[in-house]
Design an enzyme around this catalytic site. Sequence first.
Site, PDB file in Angstrom:
ATOM      1  N   SER A  43       0.796  -1.225   0.000  1.00  8.99           N
ATOM      2  CA  SER A  43       0.000   0.000   0.000  1.00  8.99           C
ATOM      3  C   SER A  43       0.827   1.273   0.000  1.00  8.99           C
ATOM      4  CB  SER A  43      -0.931   0.000   1.221  1.00  8.99           C
ATOM      5  OG  SER A  43      -0.195  -0.173   2.426  1.00  8.99           O
ATOM      6  N   HIS A 241      -1.074   6.168   6.406  1.00 10.45           N
ATOM      7  CA  HIS A 241      -0.436   6.019   5.109  1.00 10.45           C
ATOM      8  C   HIS A 241      -0.112   7.402   4.560  1.00 10.45           C
ATOM      9  CE1 HIS A 241      -1.934   1.893   5.220  1.00 10.45           C
ATOM     10  NE2 HIS A 241      -1.143   1.627   4.183  1.00 10.45           N
TER      11      HIS A 241
END
Length: 262
Positions: A43, A241
Amino acid sequence: MPLTRSAGAALLALALASVAVPASASSTAAAADDVHYVALGDSYASGTGAGSYSDVACTRSRNAYPALWAGANDPASFSFAACGGAKIPDVVSSQVGELDQDTTLVSLSIGGNDSGFASTMLSCQYSTQSACERALATAGEYVVNELPGELDSLYATVRARAPHAEVVVVGYPHLYKEGGLCIGGLGSAKRTAVNRGSDLLNATIAGRAAAAGFTFVDGRPAFAGHEICTSDAWISGTNVHPTAEGHESGYLPAFGAAVSGN
């Protein structure tokens, strides 16, 4: 074999010995019409959290650094194989097939999910300090004792399938600012513990990348001063993230500086 202080120190020494890549370096170059680029990984490579997804299932973002680099440099071909949630076996089974004899550039970010990133972060976010530290210790044992061999095997596969490629292994940033208050975030001790876990993971990845003859890009200096709890964070406090800005201003310049000719 349990994680030892000496093992951790040795791995950190490997990270310090790796070549640092300045985050401020230019990410753009002349049109790379002879470059065949394949982006592999999890990711942090696919752009989870960066929005503007070209593939929702894999959270492949048009704002992710591989897509941004390809857009700026116009390579002869670009295959965006990275997928959110990927582990090393997923890269082997579903991503390395994009590599071939003509591939000249590969980026790769992997290892976080294999070491239990998601469950560890849940423990640190919603459980006690001791539970957080236990989760990090369990992850650390895997990172020291099992991950090196799994990375060696993966890196050998990448080299075999793309024998002429420059391979750039991209590490993970520190997630949190250390010290002081973090309104709505983790306490100071947890933030420090999570970052130390990142140091150990990056040290392992850097060491195995060097052994394979690959370039390692350190995500920590690329995001320094822009971690969660800073006034200008490039990492989302919601999904931990990199944001679109993190990919553009953090990862992209660091990756671009590492690629030969930039």
